[in-house]
Write a protein that holds these residues in place. Structure first.
Motif, PDB file in Angstrom:
ATOM      1  N   ILE A  15     -28.052 -67.848  24.045  1.00 42.85           N
ATOM      2  CA  ILE A  15     -27.234 -67.677  25.335  1.00 42.85           C
ATOM      3  C   ILE A  15     -26.979 -66.429  25.622  1.00 42.85           C
ATOM      4  O   ILE A  15     -27.084 -65.762  26.733  1.00 42.85           O
ATOM      5  CB  ILE A  15     -25.961 -68.468  25.133  1.00 42.85           C
ATOM      6  N   TYR A  16     -26.740 -65.305  24.670  1.00 39.43           N
ATOM      7  CA  TYR A  16     -26.276 -64.115  24.622  1.00 39.43           C
ATOM      8  C   TYR A  16     -27.549 -63.183  25.270  1.00 39.43           C
ATOM      9  O   TYR A  16     -27.667 -62.562  26.338  1.00 39.43           O
ATOM     10  CB  TYR A  16     -25.928 -63.441  23.516  1.00 39.43           C
TER      11      TYR A  16
ATOM     12  N   GLY B 154     -15.911 -57.004  27.555  1.00 34.59           N
ATOM     13  CA  GLY B 154     -14.555 -57.843  28.048  1.00 34.59           C
ATOM     14  C   GLY B 154     -14.517 -59.210  27.519  1.00 34.59           C
ATOM     15  O   GLY B 154     -13.574 -59.654  26.832  1.00 34.59           O
ATOM     16  N   MET B 155     -15.667 -59.969  27.581  1.00 35.61           N
ATOM     17  CA  MET B 155     -15.705 -61.282  27.564  1.00 35.61           C
ATOM     18  C   MET B 155     -15.796 -61.705  26.029  1.00 35.61           C
ATOM     19  O   MET B 155     -15.480 -62.515  25.456  1.00 35.61           O
ATOM     20  CB  MET B 155     -16.790 -61.801  28.232  1.00 35.61           C
ATOM     21  N   VAL B 156     -16.637 -60.690  25.323  1.00 41.83           N
ATOM     22  CA  VAL B 156     -16.871 -60.836  23.818  1.00 41.83           C
ATOM     23  C   VAL B 156     -15.378 -60.815  23.120  1.00 41.83           C
ATOM     24  O   VAL B 156     -14.907 -61.805  22.527  1.00 41.83           O
ATOM     25  CB  VAL B 156     -17.545 -59.670  23.118  1.00 41.83           C
ATOM     26  N   GLN B 157     -14.606 -59.799  23.763  1.00 41.00           N
ATOM     27  CA  GLN B 157     -13.174 -59.643  23.065  1.00 41.00           C
ATOM     28  C   GLN B 157     -12.106 -60.802  23.571  1.00 41.00           C
ATOM     29  O   GLN B 157     -11.528 -61.324  22.651  1.00 41.00           O
ATOM     30  CB  GLN B 157     -12.336 -58.631  23.524  1.00 41.00           C
ATOM     31  N   ILE B 158     -12.396 -61.454  24.776  1.00 42.75           N
ATOM     32  CA  ILE B 158     -11.544 -62.548  25.192  1.00 42.75           C
ATOM     33  C   ILE B 158     -11.883 -63.653  24.536  1.00 42.75           C
ATOM     34  O   ILE B 158     -11.273 -64.607  24.031  1.00 42.75           O
ATOM     35  CB  ILE B 158     -11.788 -62.732  26.645  1.00 42.75           C
ATOM     36  N   THR B 159     -13.456 -64.210  24.360  1.00 41.18           N
ATOM     37  CA  THR B 159     -13.684 -65.470  23.635  1.00 41.18           C
ATOM     38  C   THR B 159     -13.229 -65.197  22.179  1.00 41.18           C
ATOM     39  O   THR B 159     -13.099 -66.343  21.595  1.00 41.18           O
ATOM     40  CB  THR B 159     -15.414 -65.226  23.603  1.00 41.18           C
ATOM     41  N   MET B 160     -13.249 -63.912  21.265  1.00 40.83           N
ATOM     42  CA  MET B 160     -12.776 -63.886  19.994  1.00 40.83           C
ATOM     43  C   MET B 160     -11.146 -64.176  20.033  1.00 40.83           C
ATOM     44  O   MET B 160     -10.838 -64.749  19.077  1.00 40.83           O
ATOM     45  CB  MET B 160     -13.142 -62.687  19.465  1.00 40.83           C
ATOM     46  N   PHE B 161     -10.785 -63.713  21.094  1.00 37.68           N
ATOM     47  CA  PHE B 161      -9.074 -63.816  20.944  1.00 37.68           C
ATOM     48  C   PHE B 161      -9.101 -65.644  21.287  1.00 37.68           C
ATOM     49  O   PHE B 161      -7.920 -66.216  20.401  1.00 37.68           O
ATOM     50  CB  PHE B 161      -8.671 -63.148  22.260  1.00 37.68           C
ATOM     51  N   ALA B 162      -9.645 -66.044  21.976  1.00 36.66           N
ATOM     52  CA  ALA B 162      -9.424 -67.641  22.114  1.00 36.66           C
ATOM     53  C   ALA B 162      -9.705 -68.385  21.088  1.00 36.66           C
ATOM     54  O   ALA B 162      -9.271 -69.306  20.545  1.00 36.66           O
ATOM     55  CB  ALA B 162     -10.227 -68.096  23.296  1.00 36.66           C
TER      56      ALA B 162
ATOM     57  N   TRP C 157     -22.121 -63.787  23.013  1.00 34.88           N
ATOM     58  CA  TRP C 157     -21.840 -63.053  21.752  1.00 34.88           C
ATOM     59  C   TRP C 157     -20.642 -63.151  20.860  1.00 34.88           C
ATOM     60  O   TRP C 157     -20.448 -62.961  19.715  1.00 34.88           O
ATOM     61  CB  TRP C 157     -22.305 -61.591  22.306  1.00 34.88           C
ATOM     62  N   GLY C 158     -19.459 -63.511  21.721  1.00 33.51           N
ATOM     63  CA  GLY C 158     -18.496 -63.814  21.163  1.00 33.51           C
ATOM     64  C   GLY C 158     -18.355 -64.828  20.016  1.00 33.51           C
ATOM     65  O   GLY C 158     -17.874 -64.714  18.837  1.00 33.51           O
TER      66      GLY C 158
ATOM     67  N   LEU D 222     -17.962 -64.918  15.894  1.00 41.88           N
ATOM     68  CA  LEU D 222     -16.929 -65.846  15.415  1.00 41.88           C
ATOM     69  C   LEU D 222     -17.652 -66.556  14.305  1.00 41.88           C
ATOM     70  O   LEU D 222     -17.255 -66.630  13.021  1.00 41.88           O
ATOM     71  CB  LEU D 222     -16.272 -66.692  16.606  1.00 41.88           C
ATOM     72  N   THR D 223     -18.844 -66.820  14.333  1.00 39.13           N
ATOM     73  CA  THR D 223     -19.615 -67.812  13.412  1.00 39.13           C
ATOM     74  C   THR D 223     -20.009 -66.825  12.401  1.00 39.13           C
ATOM     75  O   THR D 223     -20.007 -67.273  11.143  1.00 39.13           O
ATOM     76  CB  THR D 223     -20.874 -68.394  14.182  1.00 39.13           C
TER      77      THR D 223
END
Length: 284
Positions: free
Chosen positions: A74-75, A97-105, A156-157, A161-162
């Motif tokens: 996907i990335y 920005g989306m990587v960090q937001i995804t990891m936060f979620a 990528w997030g 995480l994985t």
């Protein structure tokens, strides 16, 4: 000093992925999908070679492998397709920005209870992205391509995480790249057979070289170098170091590709990176 130099070199390699992809696609030297396939193949060969150089065997199985391979695909392809239109710096900012937001979620879903400072940082970063992408202003990017980069950032997030649970970061990445490259080749061949392109892009040696460089050097060697310095960096230091990637990509895009640096992009960059900085420096 050695640690600073190696960390700086790694961040330059990460930013170079955006530049190489955009350079290859800007003048039609290679198709976006083919760029992703070649990048995966080159990265797989480099990472597998590094594992073999260490005298180890590549383990293709293991927990979380399906999620790792899927999120990597996907990335890679979201990234390449987005750069058909997006400037290098803008794409890097959306991705980061989306990587960090995804990891936060992901942290929230994993049961973590972030402090108020981390919540504020995440909201500020997300707000900066929304403001930048909001349609109707002169600098608004293509929503379709911005959406592709958003999906790439989520991929990528999830991949990150994985990978946090892995005890062998290099071996895990090598296995993920090898399996993703095989899947990409099979899917690309099937697409060509089922729906052949009547107006194919003439692939140049330059375009292929950029994809190989992105896969083998700035991805494969870049990731290996990052894994080697991570044990010597504090978690917050590693996260803050990555704040430099969009800045490097923007500067290189302006110098190499003559990309515009608008006031809106500058303000959005401050909001997104300031929000991430706020979040990753939270004591809790």
């Amino acid at each position: 000093m050695r640690l600073i130099l190696l960390t700086s070199l790694t961040m330059i390699a990460f930013a170079a992925n955006s530049i190489l992809n955009r350079v290859a696609l800007a003048d039609g030297d290679i198709d976006a999908v083919l760029f992703g396939v070649v990048r995966l193949l080159a990265g797989a060969l480099m990472l597998a070679g590094l594992v073999a150089f260490q005298g180890r065997k590549l383990r293709l199985g293991g927990a979380g492998r399906l999620i790792g391979v899927t999120s990597l695909l996907i990335y890679i392809f979201g990234f390449s397709l987005a750069y058909q239109n997006l400037d290098a710096g803008l794409g890097a900012l959306i991705l980061f920005g989306m990587v960090q937001i995804t990891m936060f979620a992901g942290a929230l879903m994993g049961g973590e209870r972030p402090a108020v400072q981390r919540w504020a940082g995440a909201i500020l970063a997300f707000g900066g992205l929304i403001w930048l992408l909001w349609p109707g202003h002169a600098d608004a990017p293509s929503l379709m391509h911005a959406g592709m980069m958003t999906v790439a950032g989520v991929g990528w997030g999830l991949y990150s995480l994985t990978g946090r649970a892995s005890q062998d970061a290099l071996g895990t990445s090598a296995a993920n790249f090898v399996l993703a490259a095989c899947a990409a080749v099979v899917c690309a061949a099937a697409m060509m057979f089922v729906a052949p392109n009547t107006n194919p892009i003439e692939v140049s040696g330059f375009g292929v070289a950029m994809a190989i460089l992105s896969g083998a050097v700035t991805s494969g060697l870049g990731y290996a170098l990052w894994y080697s310095v991570l044990p010597d960096l504090r978690g917050t230091t590693a996260a803050v170091a990555q704040l430099t990637v969009p800045i490097i990509a923007m500067a290189a895009g302006a110098l190499i590709l003559s990309e515009d640096l608008s006031l809106r992009l500058g303000i959005a960059t401050l909001l997104v990176l300031g929000g991430v900085l706020l979040a990753v420096t939270s004591r809790r």
